[in-house]
Design a protein around this motif. Structure first.
Motif, mmCIF file in Angstrom:
data_model
loop_
_atom_site.group_PDB
_atom_site.id
_atom_site.type_symbol
_atom_site.label_atom_id
_atom_site.label_comp_id
_atom_site.label_asym_id
_atom_site.label_seq_id
_atom_site.Cartn_x
_atom_site.Cartn_y
_atom_site.Cartn_z
ATOM 1 N N ASN A 138 120.548 -30.479 40.162
ATOM 2 C CA ASN A 138 122.002 -30.566 40.140
ATOM 3 C C ASN A 138 122.507 -31.402 41.314
ATOM 4 O OD1 ASN A 138 124.693 -29.797 39.231
ATOM 5 N ND2 ASN A 138 124.734 -28.431 40.998
ATOM 6 N N ALA A 139 122.027 -31.115 42.507
ATOM 7 C CA ALA A 139 122.490 -31.854 43.691
ATOM 8 C C ALA A 139 122.126 -33.333 43.599
ATOM 9 C CB ALA A 139 121.910 -31.232 44.958
ATOM 10 N N VAL A 140 120.896 -33.627 43.211
ATOM 11 C CA VAL A 140 120.470 -35.023 43.105
ATOM 12 C C VAL A 140 121.242 -35.741 42.003
ATOM 13 C CG1 VAL A 140 118.517 -36.521 42.499
ATOM 14 C CG2 VAL A 140 118.186 -34.620 44.086
ATOM 15 N N GLY A 141 121.398 -35.094 40.851
ATOM 16 C CA GLY A 141 122.104 -35.713 39.733
ATOM 17 C C GLY A 141 123.577 -35.960 40.027
ATOM 18 N N VAL A 142 124.248 -34.983 40.603
ATOM 19 C CA VAL A 142 125.668 -35.153 40.927
ATOM 20 C C VAL A 142 125.834 -36.221 42.009
ATOM 21 C CG1 VAL A 142 127.676 -34.012 41.958
ATOM 22 C CG2 VAL A 142 126.366 -32.859 40.182
#
Length: 175
Positions: A138-142
């Protein structure tokens, strides 16, 4: 006071599942001055929208477990709907094992409709991702989506995209 309202507007727009930061970052770049008579630095817009989107993905992921546990108490859901989730999970397991959280991060990070933190959270939950793997994806994608949208907005704002181009018309509603 207007700055607080503008920041709350950005957070609220980010929390709309179909829009997320794909809409809130351009709104922060091009609409805040007209709406709230406020101009925020581009990096404030990006930080607020990315942080709100990361929190949104985590919240959706965490809310799914109690909601699904509640729904599984109903016999019809447990007998009719839950087996479909299980079959889908087993069908997708080889792909998840192959690409894992990096595949999910790319899915979340592609700034297109139908992707994003909310869809990624639901998918990760249904596919059996644990918290650590989802939080990382989630953090990397966002962050990836935030960088893409911010760079595009900076290009438009600084004139790299011509006045009459389709890209500018797509992202900026001239008033």
């Amino acid at each position: 006071m207007n700055v607080i309202l503008a920041l709350l507007f950005l957070v609220a727009l980010t929390c709309v599942p179909a829009l997320e930061l794909r809409a809130s970052i351009p709104a922060g770049f091009f609409a805040l001055e007209k709406m709230f008579d406020v101009t925020l630095k581009w990096w404030w817009v990006a930080i607020v929208c990315v942080a709100a989107n990361i929190v949104l993905g985590i919240a959706v992921f965490e809310i799914l477990l109690p909601c699904l546990a509640l729904m599984r108490r109903w016999k019809w859901f447990d007998q009719k709907v839950w087996p479909m989730f299980e079959r889908r999970r087993e069908k997708l397991r080889p792909t998840i094992e192959k690409y894992g959280e990096w595949g999910l991060a790319i899915f979340i990070g592609v700034p297109l409709p139908g992707t994003g933190a909310v869809t990624g959270a639901v998918g990760a939950f249904l596919l059996g991702f644990d918290r650590r793997r989802f939080y990382l994806a989630n953090a990397v994608g966002v962050l990836l989506a935030g960088i893409c949208v911010t760079v595009l907005c900076l290009l438009i704002q600084n004139g790299a995209v011509a006045e009459g181009s389709w890209l500018r018309r797509l992202l900026i509603k001239e008033m």
